[in-house]
Structure formats: C-alpha cells, structure tokens
Design a protein around this motif. Structure first.
Motif, short mmCIF file in Angstrom:
data_model
loop_
_atom_site.label_atom_id
_atom_site.label_comp_id
_atom_site.label_asym_id
_atom_site.label_seq_id
_atom_site.Cartn_x
_atom_site.Cartn_y
_atom_site.Cartn_z
N TYR A 267 -3.86 2.32 -13.29
CA TYR A 267 -2.84 1.32 -13.62
C TYR A 267 -1.74 1.21 -12.57
O TYR A 267 -1.24 0.11 -12.32
CB TYR A 267 -2.25 1.65 -15.00
N LEU A 268 -1.36 2.31 -11.95
CA LEU A 268 -0.31 2.25 -10.95
C LEU A 268 -0.77 1.42 -9.75
O LEU A 268 -0.06 0.53 -9.27
CB LEU A 268 0.09 3.66 -10.52
N SER A 275 1.40 -6.95 -7.75
CA SER A 275 2.73 -7.24 -7.24
C SER A 275 2.67 -7.77 -5.81
O SER A 275 3.37 -8.73 -5.45
CB SER A 275 3.61 -5.98 -7.28
N LEU A 276 1.83 -7.14 -4.98
CA LEU A 276 1.67 -7.60 -3.60
C LEU A 276 1.11 -9.02 -3.55
O LEU A 276 1.58 -9.87 -2.78
CB LEU A 276 0.76 -6.65 -2.83
N LEU A 277 0.11 -9.29 -4.40
CA LEU A 277 -0.47 -10.63 -4.42
C LEU A 277 0.55 -11.66 -4.85
O LEU A 277 0.56 -12.80 -4.35
CB LEU A 277 -1.68 -10.67 -5.37
#
Length: 373
Positions: A267-268, A275-277
């Motif tokens: 999950y991390l 988030s990066l996408l």
C-alpha cells in the motif's frame, strides 16, 4: 512513436518475429481491426522501412497525399469508392512491385475494410494480385507472403493490449503456376490458402454472442504481471485463441491457471505511484484534455477513435513538452531548461511502468468508452 505507444497501450505483444525476413521481399497479409493504427504498430517493431496500403479515399486531397507519401502510405482503391478510381490501382501495383524488387516490405490488410470485431472476414483480391503478379514477373526474388494476425483486447479503450502474431511464409509454388495458366483461378486458390492461415493467428469468434461472452467473461481472466510495454514471444495469444476456438465449438473453456495472478498490494508503494502519476498528469493536463475532448466529441466513426487518439497524443504531447522547455528557458535560464528536459524525459520513460503497475490491480469498467489517461 514508440514512446507514444507506451503511453497508449498497456502491452504490445509480438509473436513470431523470427518468421520475418529482413533480407527478402515481404508482404505481410493481415486482418484489419483498428484503422491506420494497425500499420503503425508494425512500423515500430519491425527493423526496416515499411510501406502500408490504405484505403484510397483517405488520400483525397493533394495535401493528404503529400503527408501520407512521406509516411510510406500507399493508396489502394475499392469498388465502393467508384469504378473510375479502380484504374488508379495500376499505379499502386507498380509501386508495390518496385518496393518488393528492392527487398522492401508491404503491409496489406487483406480483408479490405476495417471492422472492430474479433472476427475474420472474406479476403479481397488485391493481395493475391500483387503477390502473384510479382512472382510471375520475378520468380527468382523469393517473395515471402506472411499471414499475420492483429489482435486488440478492447477497442477504443485506453491502456488495452494489442498482439501482433506473425506466421510462417506461405508456399505459393502450386498457386503461382495456376495463376500463370488461369489468373482468376489462381487468385481464388491464393485466398483459399491465405485466409485460414490468417485466421489461425487471430482471436476469431463465430457469433456476436460468443464475442460478448469472451470479452466479458474470459478476457479479464488473462492477467499478467508484466510492466514492460513491448513483450516478445509469449504463449498468451495462442491461449486466447484456444479459448475462442472452444467457445466456437460450444465448449466451456477453462483459462490456464498461470494467468490467475494474485496481486498483493504494497500500500505504501501503491500510494506513492498514484501520487507521482497525479503530479505527472498536471504537466500534461492541457494536451491530454484536448486529446480526450476531440476524440470523444469530434470523431464520430468509432473505427478511427483509437488511431486519432494516438496521433493527437503524439503531436500535442510533443508540443506541450517543447512549450514547457521554452518557458523554463525564458523564465529561469538555460540551466532550468536543461533540468526540465531531464525531468520530462524521466517522466515519459517511467510513466508507462507506473501505469502498468496500477493496472495490474484493477480492470476497466465494462461499457466505458471515454478516453482518459
């Protein structure tokens, strides 16, 4: 174009590449499920310049003919375009002959029309005429006519899979002799030989009901954990074809257990990738939004949606990158411009891997026909 395809498809599977000869004149005789995108796929994975035969009415202006000729696209006219246009095919046949004499490769969509179905259609006569006339005039050239299947998992769906399935060259010794004695009979024999060989390379469902069952029930069961976009030589397409064949025979297939991949989320890391996408999407918000709007609202024929999507993605995405670099140069100087080039390059390279990682944990909703990346 390669980087564009990485951002459009989840996987491009290529099977049978060893059957392609780079030192011989080659005709790739294919089915035609996905408009002009079909030819572009081969131009990316095969090692030498290709010439693609496409419908003549798509080159109905001097500007279009100029652009397409630079892309090695050659017009072929159909009876539906008017009898007066058929005479123009003589120029196309001569052009193909010259290409093959130079040991080039010609891609012909032997069905003669594009239909977005998992189904083989009757072949037109153009492939036979081009190949048999060449063999008749240049028997020493050893023409390789290769039946090839193009398989698309889901039409007009972002991040679908596509498979290019290249077969073995046909033995045309007997057919070419028949053609010399009786051209009409030779063409019929050629198509009778070629059609089942192409059919062997594609997912063919006899009925619409079987196709719907395959798409909804069996296709989602073929799950892989690949992260690369271009995948060579797997048994995946053969297993899909076998499932389709069993459906046609009235058998309830069982998908090989090797495709029942049980993905476990970290999950991390999963959250970090998402988030990066999200950040990357901000950089490409304008070209992506404009591309999606045009494809969903301005392209009425669904056959062309995927191809237009790829073309716009490449053109607008490139312009967006150039604009971002110029802004960095003018606002902050050349150091920031170089840094922006590096950042954009890294984003373009790693984004497909991240998309594929996330897609391994999800599937597209059935009935979804809007483009979004």
């Amino acid at each position: 174009m390669t980087i564009t395809l990485k951002h459009v498809f989840k996987h491009v599977f290529v099977d049978g590449l060893e059957n392609y000869r780079n030192d011989k004149p080659v005709v790739l005789a294919c089915n035609h499920p996905n408009s002009f995108l079909d030819g572009i796929m081969f131009d990316v994975v095969l090692p030498k310049p290709l010439y693609i035969l496409t419908r003549g009415d798509s080159m109905n202006s001097k500007f279009k003919r100029s652009i397409f000729s630079k892309l090695n696209i050659v017009p072929i006219h159909r009876l539906s375009e008017g009898k007066e246009n058929l005479i123009k095919n003589d120029e196309t046949f001569i052009k193909c002959r010259e290409i093959l004499k130079d040991k080039g490769t010609v891609i012909i969509f032997s069905e003669g029309l594009c239909v977005q179905e998992k189904r083989m259609r009757p072949l037109k006569k153009g492939t036979a005429r081009i190949c048999l006339e060449f063999i008749k005039n240049y028997p020493e050239m050893d023409l390789h006519v290769i039946p090839t299947g193009i398989n698309v998992d889901e039409f007009n769906t972002p991040k679908s899979n596509i498979n290019l399935n290249i077969g073995k060259s046909l033995d045309l010794t007997s057919v070419s002799k028949t053609y010399i004695e009786n051209p009409a009979k030779g063409i019929l024999e050629f198509n009778a030989l070629l059609a089942p060989k192409i059919k062997e390379r594609i997912i063919h469902l006899d009925t619409v009901e079987n196709e719907m069952l395959f798409n909804q029930t069996y296709l989602p069961q073929f799950r892989t954990n690949f992260l690369n976009t271009f995948i060579f030589n797997t048994s995946l397409i053969n297993d899909k074809i076998e499932v389709a064949n069993q459906l046609n025979q009235g058998i309830s297939p069982v998908v090989n257990s090797q495709y029942q991949v049980d993905f476990r989320k970290h999950y991390l890391f999963f959250g970090l990738v998402k988030s990066l996408l999200f950040v990357f999407k901000i950089f490409f918000f304008l070209p992506n939004s404009l591309t999606n709007y045009i494809v969903n609202n301005k392209v009425s024929n669904p056959v062309f949606k995927h191809s237009v999507f790829v073309g716009l993605k490449m053109i607008l995405g490139t312009l967006n990158c150039l604009i971002l670099i110029i802004i960095a140069l003018l606002a902050f100087g050349w150091e920031w411009a170089i840094l922006s080039i590096l950042v954009i390059y890294i984003m373009l390279q790693i984004t497909p891997y991240m998309h594929n990682y996330l897609l391994n944990y999800s599937t597209f909703k059935k009935g979804k026909n809007k483009y979004s990346i």
